[in-house]
Design a protein around this motif. Structure first.
Motif, PDB file in Angstrom:
ATOM      1  N   GLY A  59      17.469  11.591   2.190  1.00  0.00           N
ATOM      2  CA  GLY A  59      18.174  11.579   0.910  1.00  0.00           C
ATOM      3  C   GLY A  59      18.889  10.270   0.666  1.00  0.00           C
ATOM      4  N   ASN A  60      19.474   9.713   1.707  1.00  0.00           N
ATOM      5  CA  ASN A  60      20.142   8.421   1.589  1.00  0.00           C
ATOM      6  C   ASN A  60      19.137   7.330   1.226  1.00  0.00           C
ATOM      7  OD1 ASN A  60      22.451   6.666   1.809  1.00  0.00           O
ATOM      8  ND2 ASN A  60      21.573   5.959   3.735  1.00  0.00           N
ATOM      9  N   ALA A  61      17.976   7.351   1.890  1.00  0.00           N
ATOM     10  CA  ALA A  61      16.927   6.374   1.592  1.00  0.00           C
ATOM     11  C   ALA A  61      16.432   6.527   0.156  1.00  0.00           C
ATOM     12  CB  ALA A  61      15.768   6.549   2.570  1.00  0.00           C
ATOM     13  N   LEU A  62      16.305   7.751  -0.300  1.00  0.00           N
ATOM     14  CA  LEU A  62      15.895   8.021  -1.671  1.00  0.00           C
ATOM     15  C   LEU A  62      16.891   7.405  -2.652  1.00  0.00           C
ATOM     16  CD1 LEU A  62      13.955   9.556  -3.624  1.00  0.00           C
ATOM     17  CD2 LEU A  62      15.468  11.512  -3.352  1.00  0.00           C
ATOM     18  N   ALA A  63      18.174   7.630  -2.405  1.00  0.00           N
ATOM     19  CA  ALA A  63      19.224   7.104  -3.283  1.00  0.00           C
ATOM     20  C   ALA A  63      19.270   5.578  -3.285  1.00  0.00           C
ATOM     21  CB  ALA A  63      20.577   7.670  -2.866  1.00  0.00           C
ATOM     22  N   CYS A  64      18.900   4.974  -2.159  1.00  0.00           N
ATOM     23  CA  CYS A  64      18.956   3.511  -2.031  1.00  0.00           C
ATOM     24  C   CYS A  64      17.638   2.818  -2.390  1.00  0.00           C
ATOM     25  CB  CYS A  64      19.342   3.134  -0.603  1.00  0.00           C
ATOM     26  SG  CYS A  64      21.018   3.618  -0.159  1.00  0.00           S
ATOM     27  N   GLY A  65      16.626   3.593  -2.771  1.00  0.00           N
ATOM     28  CA  GLY A  65      15.334   3.000  -3.120  1.00  0.00           C
ATOM     29  C   GLY A  65      14.533   2.535  -1.918  1.00  0.00           C
ATOM     30  N   LEU A  66      14.740   3.162  -0.764  1.00  0.00           N
ATOM     31  CA  LEU A  66      14.060   2.746   0.466  1.00  0.00           C
ATOM     32  C   LEU A  66      13.062   3.777   0.983  1.00  0.00           C
ATOM     33  CD1 LEU A  66      17.141   1.250   2.340  1.00  0.00           C
ATOM     34  CD2 LEU A  66      15.339   0.017   1.109  1.00  0.00           C
ATOM     35  N   LEU A  67      12.771   4.809   0.194  1.00  0.00           N
ATOM     36  CA  LEU A  67      11.853   5.860   0.625  1.00  0.00           C
ATOM     37  C   LEU A  67      10.467   5.617   0.019  1.00  0.00           C
ATOM     38  CD1 LEU A  67      11.651   8.466   2.286  1.00  0.00           C
ATOM     39  CD2 LEU A  67      12.174   9.725   0.184  1.00  0.00           C
ATOM     40  N   TYR A  68       9.452   5.632   0.884  1.00  0.00           N
ATOM     41  CA  TYR A  68       8.074   5.361   0.457  1.00  0.00           C
ATOM     42  C   TYR A  68       7.113   6.327   1.128  1.00  0.00           C
ATOM     43  CZ  TYR A  68       9.524   0.930  -1.597  1.00  0.00           C
ATOM     44  OH  TYR A  68      10.118  -0.021  -2.380  1.00  0.00           O
ATOM     45  N   LYS A  78       0.816  -1.218   0.000  1.00  0.00           N
ATOM     46  CA  LYS A  78       0.000   0.000   0.000  1.00  0.00           C
ATOM     47  C   LYS A  78       0.847   1.264   0.000  1.00  0.00           C
ATOM     48  CE  LYS A  78      -3.866  -2.264   2.145  1.00  0.00           C
ATOM     49  NZ  LYS A  78      -4.770  -2.365   3.269  1.00  0.00           N
ATOM     50  N   LEU A  79       2.163   1.095  -0.138  1.00  0.00           N
ATOM     51  CA  LEU A  79       3.069   2.235  -0.166  1.00  0.00           C
ATOM     52  C   LEU A  79       3.528   2.523  -1.590  1.00  0.00           C
ATOM     53  CD1 LEU A  79       5.289   1.483   2.954  1.00  0.00           C
ATOM     54  CD2 LEU A  79       3.450   3.171   2.774  1.00  0.00           C
ATOM     55  N   VAL A  80       3.814   3.776  -1.850  1.00  0.00           N
ATOM     56  CA  VAL A  80       4.275   4.239  -3.161  1.00  0.00           C
ATOM     57  C   VAL A  80       5.774   4.521  -3.059  1.00  0.00           C
ATOM     58  CG1 VAL A  80       4.048   6.091  -4.870  1.00  0.00           C
ATOM     59  CG2 VAL A  80       2.027   5.289  -3.599  1.00  0.00           C
ATOM     60  N   PRO A  81       6.582   3.922  -3.942  1.00  0.00           N
ATOM     61  CA  PRO A  81       8.022   4.194  -3.892  1.00  0.00           C
ATOM     62  C   PRO A  81       8.344   5.597  -4.370  1.00  0.00           C
ATOM     63  CG  PRO A  81       7.511   2.802  -5.768  1.00  0.00           C
ATOM     64  CD  PRO A  81       6.233   2.976  -4.999  1.00  0.00           C
ATOM     65  N   VAL A  82       9.353   6.186  -3.767  1.00  0.00           N
ATOM     66  CA  VAL A  82       9.836   7.510  -4.158  1.00  0.00           C
ATOM     67  C   VAL A  82      11.226   7.282  -4.736  1.00  0.00           C
ATOM     68  CG1 VAL A  82      10.301   9.864  -3.394  1.00  0.00           C
ATOM     69  CG2 VAL A  82       8.582   8.480  -2.202  1.00  0.00           C
ATOM     70  N   ARG A  83      11.393   7.522  -6.019  1.00  0.00           N
ATOM     71  CA  ARG A  83      12.649   7.171  -6.694  1.00  0.00           C
ATOM     72  C   ARG A  83      13.556   8.358  -7.002  1.00  0.00           C
ATOM     73  NH1 ARG A  83      12.313   2.424  -4.909  1.00  0.00           N
ATOM     74  NH2 ARG A  83      10.925   0.998  -5.948  1.00  0.00           N
ATOM     75  N   THR A  84      12.981   9.551  -7.169  1.00  0.00           N
ATOM     76  CA  THR A  84      13.769  10.721  -7.566  1.00  0.00           C
ATOM     77  C   THR A  84      13.328  11.950  -6.762  1.00  0.00           C
ATOM     78  OG1 THR A  84      12.219  11.453  -9.279  1.00  0.00           O
ATOM     79  CG2 THR A  84      13.920   9.840  -9.954  1.00  0.00           C
ATOM     80  N   LEU A  85      14.130  13.004  -6.838  1.00  0.00           N
ATOM     81  CA  LEU A  85      13.728  14.265  -6.202  1.00  0.00           C
ATOM     82  C   LEU A  85      12.446  14.800  -6.822  1.00  0.00           C
ATOM     83  CD1 LEU A  85      17.045  16.245  -5.625  1.00  0.00           C
ATOM     84  CD2 LEU A  85      15.486  15.328  -3.907  1.00  0.00           C
ATOM     85  N   ASN A  86      12.288  14.600  -8.128  1.00  0.00           N
ATOM     86  CA  ASN A  86      11.043  15.032  -8.780  1.00  0.00           C
ATOM     87  C   ASN A  86       9.847  14.287  -8.192  1.00  0.00           C
ATOM     88  OD1 ASN A  86      12.247  16.919 -10.434  1.00  0.00           O
ATOM     89  ND2 ASN A  86      12.437  15.530 -12.170  1.00  0.00           N
ATOM     90  N   ASP A  87      10.018  12.978  -7.929  1.00  0.00           N
ATOM     91  CA  ASP A  87       8.945  12.209  -7.284  1.00  0.00           C
ATOM     92  C   ASP A  87       8.623  12.798  -5.915  1.00  0.00           C
ATOM     93  OD1 ASP A  87       8.924  10.395  -9.397  1.00  0.00           O
ATOM     94  OD2 ASP A  87       9.873   8.773  -8.257  1.00  0.00           O
ATOM     95  N   LEU A  88       9.658  13.075  -5.138  1.00  0.00           N
ATOM     96  CA  LEU A  88       9.476  13.630  -3.794  1.00  0.00           C
ATOM     97  C   LEU A  88       8.697  14.942  -3.869  1.00  0.00           C
ATOM     98  CD1 LEU A  88      10.144  13.466  -0.731  1.00  0.00           C
ATOM     99  CD2 LEU A  88      12.239  14.727  -1.265  1.00  0.00           C
TER     100      LEU A  88
END
Length: 106
Positions: free
Chosen positions: A89-98, A14-24
């Motif tokens: 930012g680290n989580a974003l770079a590692c694909g762990l931000l949702y 049910k979570l959406v991945p955040v992959r880039t700063l534009n996504d954020l």
């Protein structure tokens, strides 16, 4: 902020991945447009699943950890280039931000 934040216990499906700063940026703005409330909560996947509330301003990001009473409830300011030095930012770079998906009424 002693309450358990829902985003920390939300199922991964049910979570959406955040992959880039534009996504954020878009995800923060999307919630603001749809709800009229500032910012959006994000979670870093991992053992602790820390949760953050992020708002945008003209100078960058206001980041507030919302799940830890031992930390001061003062938002940290970060520009896009400085974000790499923050857990978010680290989580974003590692694909762990949702973030949680927004449910729109029909």
């Amino acid at each position: 902020m002693s309450q358990t934040h829902g985003i920390r216990t939300t199922e991964l499906t049910k979570l959406v991945p955040v992959r880039t700063l534009n996504d954020l940026d878009w995800l923060v703005k999307e919630r603001e447009i749809l709800t009229g409330e500032p910012g959006r909560e994000f979670v870093v996947l991992g053992a602790d699943r820390p949760a953050y509330h992020v708002t945008l301003d003209t100078a960058g990001y206001q980041i507030l950890r919302v799940d830890d009473d031992s930390r001061p409830a003062t938002p940290m300011h970060s520009t896009a280039p400085d974000l790499v030095r923050h857990t978010l930012g680290n989580a974003l770079a590692c694909g762990l931000l949702y973030t949680a998906a927004l449910h729109q009424s029909a």
